[in-house]
Motif scaffolding. Structure first.
Motif, PDB file in Angstrom:
ATOM      1  N   ILE A  32       3.982  86.052   2.215  1.00  5.37           N
ATOM      2  CA  ILE A  32       4.537  87.373   2.513  1.00  5.37           C
ATOM      3  C   ILE A  32       5.992  87.254   2.961  1.00  5.37           C
ATOM      4  O   ILE A  32       6.873  87.981   2.473  1.00  5.37           O
ATOM      5  N   CYS A  33       6.267  86.335   3.869  1.00  5.44           N
ATOM      6  CA  CYS A  33       7.643  86.157   4.366  1.00  5.44           C
ATOM      7  C   CYS A  33       8.575  85.702   3.254  1.00  5.44           C
ATOM      8  O   CYS A  33       9.721  86.154   3.178  1.00  5.44           O
ATOM      9  N   LYS A  34       8.094  84.838   2.391  1.00  9.57           N
ATOM     10  CA  LYS A  34       8.898  84.381   1.249  1.00  9.57           C
ATOM     11  C   LYS A  34       9.321  85.577   0.399  1.00  9.57           C
ATOM     12  O   LYS A  34      10.472  85.684  -0.018  1.00  9.57           O
ATOM     13  N   SER A  35       8.396  86.503   0.163  1.00 11.01           N
ATOM     14  CA  SER A  35       8.730  87.719  -0.593  1.00 11.01           C
ATOM     15  C   SER A  35       9.717  88.593   0.167  1.00 11.01           C
ATOM     16  O   SER A  35      10.716  89.057  -0.396  1.00 11.01           O
ATOM     17  N   LEU A  36       9.445  88.823   1.434  1.00  8.78           N
ATOM     18  CA  LEU A  36      10.297  89.730   2.220  1.00  8.78           C
ATOM     19  C   LEU A  36      11.706  89.187   2.406  1.00  8.78           C
ATOM     20  O   LEU A  36      12.671  89.951   2.362  1.00  8.78           O
ATOM     21  N   ILE A  37      11.843  87.889   2.583  1.00 10.95           N
ATOM     22  CA  ILE A  37      13.169  87.274   2.735  1.00 10.95           C
ATOM     23  C   ILE A  37      14.011  87.506   1.479  1.00 10.95           C
ATOM     24  O   ILE A  37      15.220  87.705   1.555  1.00 10.95           O
ATOM     25  N   LYS A  38      13.350  87.533   0.321  1.00 12.84           N
ATOM     26  CA  LYS A  38      14.044  87.769  -0.948  1.00 12.84           C
ATOM     27  C   LYS A  38      14.116  89.257  -1.303  1.00 12.84           C
ATOM     28  O   LYS A  38      14.412  89.618  -2.432  1.00 12.84           O
ATOM     29  N   ASN A  39      13.827  90.121  -0.314  1.00 12.83           N
ATOM     30  CA  ASN A  39      13.846  91.571  -0.491  1.00 12.83           C
ATOM     31  C   ASN A  39      12.870  92.045  -1.566  1.00 12.83           C
ATOM     32  O   ASN A  39      13.135  93.009  -2.292  1.00 12.83           O
TER      33      ASN A  39
END
Length: 187
Positions: A32-39
Motif C-alpha cells: 500500500i505504501c509503495k503505491s501511495l508514495i508513487k501517487n
C-alpha cells in the motif's frame, strides 16, 4: 445473556487464532505504501458487509484514521450506484469491479479484495483485471479462502466459518493496516 457472552467468547477465540497476521499486515502495508508514495490509488472491493468494510476503510484513508493528515488516494469500487447498476444491467453483476479496474486502474495501484467466502465471481474477475494492469493485489478472506485463495500477492484467511466473526476480524485487520500505513508514511 448466555447468547451474548457466547458471541463475545467466539469473537475472542477467532481473534486469538489470527496466526501469521503480523507478516500479512507488514507485507500489505508495504504494498500500500509503495503505491501511495508513487501517487497511485488504493482500490477496495467486496460484497454486502465486505462492501461496507471496503467503504469504511477507504474512508479511513481519504479522511483520517488516528490524526489529521493529508488524504490518501483510496477508492471503494462499491460506492457509485449508477456505475454498479449500469454494469450489472448492461453486462453482468460479475463485471461490476473488473470494468472499473479496466477503466481507472493503473500499473502500481493496489487492489484490496474483501470476501468472507473467497468465491465471489466479481472479485475473481477484478483480480484478473488487476493482474493485467500489473497492480498489487491484497485479499482478506474467510472460511477456507475459496477460489481466491492463491490469486493475490498477499492473502490472509480468517480461520472461521462464521461470517460475522470473519467480518469482525477483517475490520480489525483493516484498522491495524490503516494505523501502520500512517506510521510508515510518517503522516
Amino acid at each position: 445473556m448466555s447468547r451474548i457472552t457466547e458471541a463475545i467468547d467466539n469473537h475472542i477465540e477467532v481473534v486469538k487464532k489470527l496466526d501469521g497476521i503480523e507478516n500479512f499486515i507488514f507485507r500489505s502495508t508495504n504494498l500500500i505504501c509503495k503505491s501511495l508514495i508513487k501517487n497511485k490509488n488504493i482500490f477496495w472491493c467486496g460484497n454486502g458487509g465486505s462492501a461496507a468494510d471496503s467503504q469504511h476503510l477507504a474512508a479511513e484513508f481519504l479522511g483520517r484514521f488516528t490524526k489529521n493528515r493529508k488524504p490518501l488516494n483510496s477508492i471503494a469500487l462499491s460506492t457509485d450506484t449508477s456505475t454498479l447498476t449500469c454494469i450489472s444491467n448492461d453486462f453482468s453483476f460479475s463485471d461490476i469491479f473488473s470494468r472499473q479496474i479496466e477503466a481507472i486502474g493503473n500499473k502500481g495501484d493496489t487492489l484490496i479484495c474483501i470476501s468472507t467466502s473467497g468465491n465471489s465471481k466479481n472479485l475473481l474477475k477484478a483480480i484478473i483485471s488487476a493482474k493485467k494492469k500489473s497492480m498489487n493485489i491484497i485479499s482478506l478472506l474467510g472460511k477456507n479462502g475459496g477460489k481466491m485463495k492463491n490469486r493475490s500477492h498477499v492473502t490472509y484467511i480468517v480461520d472461521s466459518d462464521v461470517t460475522a466473526r470473519i467480518q469482525e476480524c477483517h475490520i480489525l485487520i483493516g484498522h491495524i493496516i490503516c494505523a501502520e500505513v500512517e506510521k510508515k508514511l510518517k503522516l
